[in-house]
Design a protein around this motif. Structure first.
Motif, PDB file in Angstrom:
ATOM      1  N   PRO A 152      48.767  46.080  38.768  1.00  0.00           N
ATOM      2  CA  PRO A 152      48.047  44.965  39.389  1.00  0.00           C
ATOM      3  C   PRO A 152      48.869  43.680  39.354  1.00  0.00           C
ATOM      4  O   PRO A 152      49.643  43.451  38.428  1.00  0.00           O
ATOM      5  CB  PRO A 152      46.791  44.837  38.529  1.00  0.00           C
ATOM      6  CG  PRO A 152      46.642  46.168  37.858  1.00  0.00           C
ATOM      7  CD  PRO A 152      48.033  46.671  37.653  1.00  0.00           C
ATOM      8  N   GLU A 154      45.399  38.339  41.879  1.00  0.00           N
ATOM      9  CA  GLU A 154      44.042  38.264  41.346  1.00  0.00           C
ATOM     10  C   GLU A 154      43.704  36.857  40.896  1.00  0.00           C
ATOM     11  O   GLU A 154      42.564  36.403  41.027  1.00  0.00           O
ATOM     12  CB  GLU A 154      43.896  39.266  40.195  1.00  0.00           C
ATOM     13  CG  GLU A 154      44.034  40.721  40.621  1.00  0.00           C
ATOM     14  CD  GLU A 154      43.075  41.084  41.740  1.00  0.00           C
ATOM     15  OE1 GLU A 154      41.888  40.706  41.674  1.00  0.00           O
ATOM     16  OE2 GLU A 154      43.512  41.730  42.704  1.00  0.00           O
ATOM     17  N   SER A 183      34.017  40.027  44.461  1.00  0.00           N
ATOM     18  CA  SER A 183      34.922  40.954  43.788  1.00  0.00           C
ATOM     19  C   SER A 183      35.901  41.548  44.784  1.00  0.00           C
ATOM     20  O   SER A 183      35.859  41.279  45.975  1.00  0.00           O
ATOM     21  CB  SER A 183      34.131  42.076  43.116  1.00  0.00           C
ATOM     22  OG  SER A 183      33.555  42.909  44.101  1.00  0.00           O
ATOM     23  N   THR A 184      36.803  42.388  44.306  1.00  0.00           N
ATOM     24  CA  THR A 184      37.819  42.983  45.154  1.00  0.00           C
ATOM     25  C   THR A 184      37.221  43.890  46.216  1.00  0.00           C
ATOM     26  O   THR A 184      37.826  44.106  47.261  1.00  0.00           O
ATOM     27  CB  THR A 184      38.817  43.782  44.291  1.00  0.00           C
ATOM     28  OG1 THR A 184      38.068  44.713  43.498  1.00  0.00           O
ATOM     29  CG2 THR A 184      39.603  42.873  43.392  1.00  0.00           C
ATOM     30  N   ASN A 185      36.044  44.450  45.978  1.00  0.00           N
ATOM     31  CA  ASN A 185      35.436  45.335  46.974  1.00  0.00           C
ATOM     32  C   ASN A 185      34.373  44.629  47.812  1.00  0.00           C
ATOM     33  O   ASN A 185      33.616  45.270  48.539  1.00  0.00           O
ATOM     34  CB  ASN A 185      34.838  46.579  46.290  1.00  0.00           C
ATOM     35  CG  ASN A 185      33.744  46.219  45.292  1.00  0.00           C
ATOM     36  OD1 ASN A 185      33.255  45.103  45.290  1.00  0.00           O
ATOM     37  ND2 ASN A 185      33.370  47.165  44.443  1.00  0.00           N
ATOM     38  N   SER A 239      45.804  47.077  28.314  1.00  0.00           N
ATOM     39  CA  SER A 239      45.661  47.794  29.576  1.00  0.00           C
ATOM     40  C   SER A 239      46.219  46.978  30.732  1.00  0.00           C
ATOM     41  O   SER A 239      46.142  45.740  30.742  1.00  0.00           O
ATOM     42  CB  SER A 239      44.189  48.107  29.830  1.00  0.00           C
ATOM     43  OG  SER A 239      43.992  48.571  31.147  1.00  0.00           O
ATOM     44  N   ASP A 270      44.813  46.772  33.350  1.00  0.00           N
ATOM     45  CA  ASP A 270      43.619  46.355  34.082  1.00  0.00           C
ATOM     46  C   ASP A 270      43.101  44.992  33.645  1.00  0.00           C
ATOM     47  O   ASP A 270      42.160  44.468  34.236  1.00  0.00           O
ATOM     48  CB  ASP A 270      42.515  47.406  33.884  1.00  0.00           C
ATOM     49  CG  ASP A 270      41.356  47.220  34.853  1.00  0.00           C
ATOM     50  OD1 ASP A 270      41.633  46.902  36.030  1.00  0.00           O
ATOM     51  OD2 ASP A 270      40.204  47.389  34.429  1.00  0.00           O
ATOM     52  N   GLN A 275      39.870  41.111  35.256  1.00  0.00           N
ATOM     53  CA  GLN A 275      39.809  42.569  35.200  1.00  0.00           C
ATOM     54  C   GLN A 275      40.041  43.068  36.624  1.00  0.00           C
ATOM     55  O   GLN A 275      39.234  42.866  37.520  1.00  0.00           O
ATOM     56  CB  GLN A 275      38.458  43.066  34.679  1.00  0.00           C
ATOM     57  CG  GLN A 275      38.427  44.573  34.471  1.00  0.00           C
ATOM     58  CD  GLN A 275      37.095  45.037  33.906  1.00  0.00           C
ATOM     59  OE1 GLN A 275      36.037  44.575  34.329  1.00  0.00           O
ATOM     60  NE2 GLN A 275      37.148  45.957  32.958  1.00  0.00           N
ATOM     61  N   TYR A 276      41.198  43.724  36.830  1.00  0.00           N
ATOM     62  CA  TYR A 276      41.633  44.048  38.178  1.00  0.00           C
ATOM     63  C   TYR A 276      40.754  45.094  38.866  1.00  0.00           C
ATOM     64  O   TYR A 276      40.480  44.984  40.059  1.00  0.00           O
ATOM     65  CB  TYR A 276      43.085  44.531  38.148  1.00  0.00           C
ATOM     66  CG  TYR A 276      44.047  43.510  37.610  1.00  0.00           C
ATOM     67  CD1 TYR A 276      44.249  42.308  38.271  1.00  0.00           C
ATOM     68  CD2 TYR A 276      44.747  43.742  36.433  1.00  0.00           C
ATOM     69  CE1 TYR A 276      45.134  41.357  37.773  1.00  0.00           C
ATOM     70  CE2 TYR A 276      45.634  42.810  35.932  1.00  0.00           C
ATOM     71  CZ  TYR A 276      45.823  41.611  36.606  1.00  0.00           C
ATOM     72  OH  TYR A 276      46.695  40.672  36.117  1.00  0.00           O
ATOM     73  N   SER A 277      40.318  46.103  38.141  1.00  0.00           N
ATOM     74  CA  SER A 277      39.601  47.212  38.777  1.00  0.00           C
ATOM     75  C   SER A 277      38.253  46.802  39.349  1.00  0.00           C
ATOM     76  O   SER A 277      37.803  47.358  40.347  1.00  0.00           O
ATOM     77  CB  SER A 277      39.402  48.353  37.765  1.00  0.00           C
ATOM     78  OG  SER A 277      38.643  47.903  36.655  1.00  0.00           O
ATOM     79  N   THR A 278      37.619  45.827  38.741  1.00  0.00           N
ATOM     80  CA  THR A 278      36.298  45.389  39.200  1.00  0.00           C
ATOM     81  C   THR A 278      36.333  44.083  39.977  1.00  0.00           C
ATOM     82  O   THR A 278      35.398  43.762  40.702  1.00  0.00           O
ATOM     83  CB  THR A 278      35.348  45.203  38.010  1.00  0.00           C
ATOM     84  OG1 THR A 278      35.858  44.146  37.178  1.00  0.00           O
ATOM     85  CG2 THR A 278      35.222  46.487  37.204  1.00  0.00           C
TER      86      THR A 278
END
Length: 290
Positions: free
Chosen positions: A31, A36, A52-54, A100, A102, A167-170
């Motif tokens: 990431p 971010e 968020s990213t999504n 992590s 993440d 937190q990259y994933s979320t």
């Protein structure tokens, strides 16, 4: 290099009006801290309504920051790169793995009254955090400043400090301000020249000089007008300077005054500094009195 974003209200939301991205913190598919962080800086001022990213509503990570320590002042010349180290304590949920890819954190500084509507300066890379318990860590990161890209002259003065976590994933993140303050200052220079050299005892010595400070908008030093500067003298063999008089810089920052030659020694000018410009002492100029 820097992390910087100017956030402004647009149709009930907040959007970036200027941003330049530093290098990513890891190679390959890891990431990107810069990307971010950019999203965070562009996010809505209401931290519970981040996107968020999504594209869904992001939530605060529940991460908090304390014990932040930053330099009292950051002296920035007209060109080049300046960095300063910031340390702080990060408190997080036991489910976060700070090692992590993440999760990242980093310090920021800002000049606005609130971090939620601010032009933020940060570091090229995220902070390094060392766990001290299952929920706390000591972090150390840098603020990186390139004056040509990051600053205009009116930015000089008091800035507030804060920190962020990503937190990259979320796409969830935390951003906290009012953790400390620093002065971002236009670096200063001061010269002195006492003449004639040598001089007969009792004769007049003319002491000239110039006080200058960095201009972040054109990349040069310019004279600092209307500032009180002390003329000081140190007798040869002594380590102590004594103030002879205080004079004011001209419209171009120049200094000129006279004094009587008494004994061998060193003359210097001394500027006490302001909130926007650091204190500076000229290197003493030796005069041989005969």
């Amino acid at each position: 290099m820097r992390i910087r974003a100017t956030v402004a209200a647009v149709s009930g939301a907040l959007a970036i009006s200027a941003f330049a991205l530093p290098a990513a913190h890891a190679a390959g598919s890891a990431p990107s801290y810069r990307t971010e962080a950019a999203k965070l800086f562009a996010a809505h001022g209401d931290r519970t309504a981040f996107s968020s990213t999504n594209g869904t509503a992001a939530t605060d990570l529940g991460v908090s920051f304390s014990n932040l320590k930053i330099a009292k002042a950051i002296k920035v010349g007209p060109t080049g790169h300046v960095s300063t180290t910031v340390t702080y304590t990060l408190t997080h949920g036991a489910n976060y793995d700070l090692t992590s890819d993440d999760f990242d954190s980093g310090p920021v500084i800002y000049k606005a009254s609130s971090i939620t509507n601010a032009d933020l300066l940060g570091g090229v890379n995220p902070a390094t955090c060392t766990a001290t318990s299952s929920t706390t860590a000591n972090c150390s990161g840098k603020i990186d400043i390139n004056p040509a890209d990051d600053l205009i002259n009116s930015d000089a003065g008091k800035w507030s400090a804060g920190a962020l976590a990503l937190q990259y994933s979320t796409g969830n993140r935390s951003l906290q301000g009012n953790l400390g303050t620093t002065l971002v200052q236009r670096n200063s220079q001061l010269t002195v020249d006492a003449s004639p050299e040598p001089v007969q005892k009792g004769k007049t010595i003319t002491v000239t000089g110039k006080l200058s400070r960095a201009n972040w908008e054109d990349g040069h030093y310019h004279g600092y007008a209307g500032q009180p500067v002390k003329l000081q003298f140190r007798k040869k063999g002594s380590s102590t300077y004594t103030t002879l008089k205080t004079i004011t810089t001209s419209s171009t920052g120049t200094l000129k005054t006279t004094t009587k030659a008494t004994v061998d020694g060193y003359f210097r000018y001394v500027f006490a500094g302001t909130a926007t410009t650091p204190a500076v002492n000229a290197t003493g100029d030796f005069v041989d009195v005969r």
